[in-house]
Design an enzyme around this catalytic site. Structure first.
Site, PDB file in Angstrom:
ATOM      1  N   ARG A  58      -1.912   0.113   8.008  1.00  0.00           N
ATOM      2  CA  ARG A  58      -0.864   0.966   7.436  1.00  0.00           C
ATOM      3  C   ARG A  58      -1.112   1.277   5.967  1.00  0.00           C
ATOM      4  O   ARG A  58      -0.719   2.332   5.484  1.00  0.00           O
ATOM      5  CB  ARG A  58       0.506   0.337   7.656  1.00  0.00           C
ATOM      6  CG  ARG A  58       0.849   0.247   9.148  1.00  0.00           C
ATOM      7  CD  ARG A  58       2.172  -0.393   9.448  1.00  0.00           C
ATOM      8  NE  ARG A  58       2.333  -1.654   8.753  1.00  0.00           N
ATOM      9  CZ  ARG A  58       3.498  -2.161   8.394  1.00  0.00           C
ATOM     10  NH1 ARG A  58       4.611  -1.514   8.652  1.00  0.00           N
ATOM     11  NH2 ARG A  58       3.566  -3.315   7.787  1.00  0.00           N
ATOM     12  N   GLU A  95       2.661 -14.246   7.139  1.00  0.00           N
ATOM     13  CA  GLU A  95       3.990 -14.812   7.387  1.00  0.00           C
ATOM     14  C   GLU A  95       4.003 -15.599   8.696  1.00  0.00           C
ATOM     15  O   GLU A  95       4.829 -16.464   8.902  1.00  0.00           O
ATOM     16  CB  GLU A  95       5.042 -13.695   7.491  1.00  0.00           C
ATOM     17  CG  GLU A  95       5.148 -12.794   6.295  1.00  0.00           C
ATOM     18  CD  GLU A  95       4.151 -11.655   6.327  1.00  0.00           C
ATOM     19  OE1 GLU A  95       4.286 -10.722   7.143  1.00  0.00           O
ATOM     20  OE2 GLU A  95       3.211 -11.686   5.523  1.00  0.00           O
TER      21      GLU A  95
END
Length: 170
Positions: A58, A95
């Site tokens: 992205r 994460e």
């Protein structure tokens, strides 16, 4: 323009418990995308960048348009096995696990003036790895810019040394 209207929350993606910030609605709106790219270009120009560095996938969507509009070179940071020449490789924390990223050796030159562009800053693990790749190349990081900053997931001083900026903050 309020870009938050074009960044949607997707719960439990890519794993349970994660709220993913989906930037595809922003990309799907020509005015929002143009606005975002123009704002990123403004930042890049103030930093006098010669090179834009960005991670897949992205980050590429914004960074290639920014590099074009700002008249800068563009250097890719990719997952292992995607770049055909000799690479720098860095392991980093996500994460939700660990990963590796790579950049071609030689794509950045010593003292190149770099701005790193990415879509979302979460915990900062990926960006720390990109910073290491750029520094290993002996290039200078003039700035780091994000479309969105999830400020509740990291220390506010995390990248202070690089004058970070974002278009929206959560």
């Amino acid at each position: 323009m309020d870009l938050k209207k074009f960044i949607w929350d997707v719960k439990d993606f890519p794993i349970s418990g994660v709220v993913f910030k989906d930037i595809t609605p922003l990309l799907n709106d020509k005015n929002a995308f143009k606005y975002a790219v123009n704002k990123l270009v403004e930042y890049v120009k103030t930093k006098k960048a010669q090179v834009i560095v960005a991670p897949e996938a992205r980050g590429f969507l914004f960074a290639s348009a920014v590099a074009y509009a700002a008249n800068c070179r563009f250097v890719l940071v990719r997952k292992p096995g995607k770049l055909p020449r000799e690479v720098y490789d860095v392991e980093y924390e996500l994460e939700y696990g660990k990963g590796h990223i790579q950049m071609h050796i030689g794509d950045l030159k010593e003292n190149d003036q770099v701005v790193i562009v990415d879509d979302v800053l979460a915990t900062g693990g990926t960006m720390k790895a990109i910073v290491k790749l750029v520094e290993d190349s002996k290039a200078n990081i003039n700035g780091i810019v994000f479309v969105a900053d999830l400020s509740f997931l990291h220390d506010s001083e995390l990248f202070a040394k690089y004058d970070p900026s974002s278009l929206v903050t959560y």
